[in-house]
Scaffold this active site. Structure first.
Site, mmCIF file in Angstrom:
data_model
loop_
_atom_site.group_PDB
_atom_site.id
_atom_site.type_symbol
_atom_site.label_atom_id
_atom_site.label_comp_id
_atom_site.label_asym_id
_atom_site.label_seq_id
_atom_site.Cartn_x
_atom_site.Cartn_y
_atom_site.Cartn_z
ATOM 1 N N LEU A 1 -35.370 -30.791 29.989
ATOM 2 C CA LEU A 1 -34.946 -30.680 28.587
ATOM 3 C C LEU A 1 -33.470 -30.290 28.454
ATOM 4 C CD1 LEU A 1 -38.023 -28.798 27.068
ATOM 5 C CD2 LEU A 1 -37.408 -31.187 26.729
ATOM 6 N N GLY B 1 -36.158 -24.705 27.895
ATOM 7 C CA GLY B 1 -35.260 -24.435 29.017
ATOM 8 C C GLY B 1 -35.586 -25.209 30.283
ATOM 9 N N GLN B 2 -36.691 -25.956 30.251
ATOM 10 C CA GLN B 2 -37.053 -26.687 31.472
ATOM 11 C C GLN B 2 -35.954 -27.672 31.840
ATOM 12 O OE1 GLN B 2 -40.857 -28.647 30.904
ATOM 13 N NE2 GLN B 2 -41.416 -26.958 29.556
ATOM 14 N N GLU B 3 -35.866 -27.936 33.120
ATOM 15 C CA GLU B 3 -34.769 -28.754 33.616
ATOM 16 C C GLU B 3 -34.664 -30.089 32.888
ATOM 17 O OE1 GLU B 3 -34.859 -28.598 37.794
ATOM 18 O OE2 GLU B 3 -32.787 -29.302 37.968
#
Ligand code: G3D
Ligand code: MG
Length: 201
Positions: free
Chosen positions: A83, A79-81
């Site tokens: 990704l 969910g990291q930006e």
């Protein structure tokens, strides 16, 4: 014997496994609880780990209602930006989307709303049912589904079927209920698609 054979084959047809595996992708901001939810869902099931780089993927069997026994292949994408641009490639051709939300994180509610809207807008996801998993309901200050519906502007998302399911990924509360709701939406969508196909003929 002939009668028995007939019985067996209709029984086989009725088994959910005959319906094939449904593809579900879990999206949401980092820390929302996607990986916890995925492993909690899988925990009571047959374990089948797949080596993962940047995402996890597990087979999960539905446990409730009509989803009981149905196989879901659930993808958990980072969910990291950095990704998030990858989400698109995972959601292509998916049967359902689970958008995991931290029901306590007021600060990032707007960011979650934007990502959810972006996911819903993507042409690849046109009409794909969305289950919003209102996670972390065990924490004080967790917002209720009704409130989250408003905060996320779900009523404006008219091109998708959606449902908000309160859950706690740590205990597993609400996870299978959510999967059941998603399955019901997938069935409804298929029925509608069949009906509109029949009309065109
Ligand atoms: P992500 O995969 O969406 O990035 P994770 O999120 O599954 O890694 O979860 C992030 C953190 O939230 C983890 O805590 C995890 O234990 C916690 N968490 C997930 N679901 C719940 C929940 O339902 N209730 C509570 N109270 N916490 C939850 P840590 O401390 O390991 O970062
Ligand atoms: Mg994770």
């Amino acid at each position: 014997m002939g009668a028995n054979m007939g019985k067996n084959s209709s029984l086989l047809d009725a088994l959910p496994s005959a319906q094939g595996t449904l593809h579900v992708v879990m999206l949401g901001l980092d820390s929302a609880g996607k990986t916890t939810a995925l492993y909690r869902l899988k925990f009571d099931q047959y374990l089948n780990t797949v080596p993962t780089i940047g995402f996890n993927c597990e087979k999960v069997k539905g446990a409730l209602g009509r989803a009981k026994g149905v196989n879901f292949l659930v993808w958990d994408v980072g969910g990291q930006e950095k990704l998030r641009p990858l989400w698109k490639s995972y959601t292509r051709c998916t049967d359902g989307i689970v958008f995991v939300l931290d029901s306590v994180d007021s600060e990032r509610m707007e960011e979650a709303k934007m990502e959810l809207a972006r996911t819903a807008r993507s042409p690849d996801n046109a009409g794909v049912p969305i289950l919003v998993l209102a996670n972390k309901q065990d924490l004080p200050g967790a917002r209720e589904p009704r409130e989250l519906e408003k905060l996320l502007g779900l009523s404006e998302m008219s091109s998708h079927c959606w449902h908000v399911q309160p859950a706690c990924a740590i205990t597993g509360d609400g996870l299978h209920e959510g999967l059941e709701q998603l399955y019901e939406m997938i069935l409804r969508r298929r029925k509608l698609a069949k009906q509109s196909k029949a009309k065109k003929r």
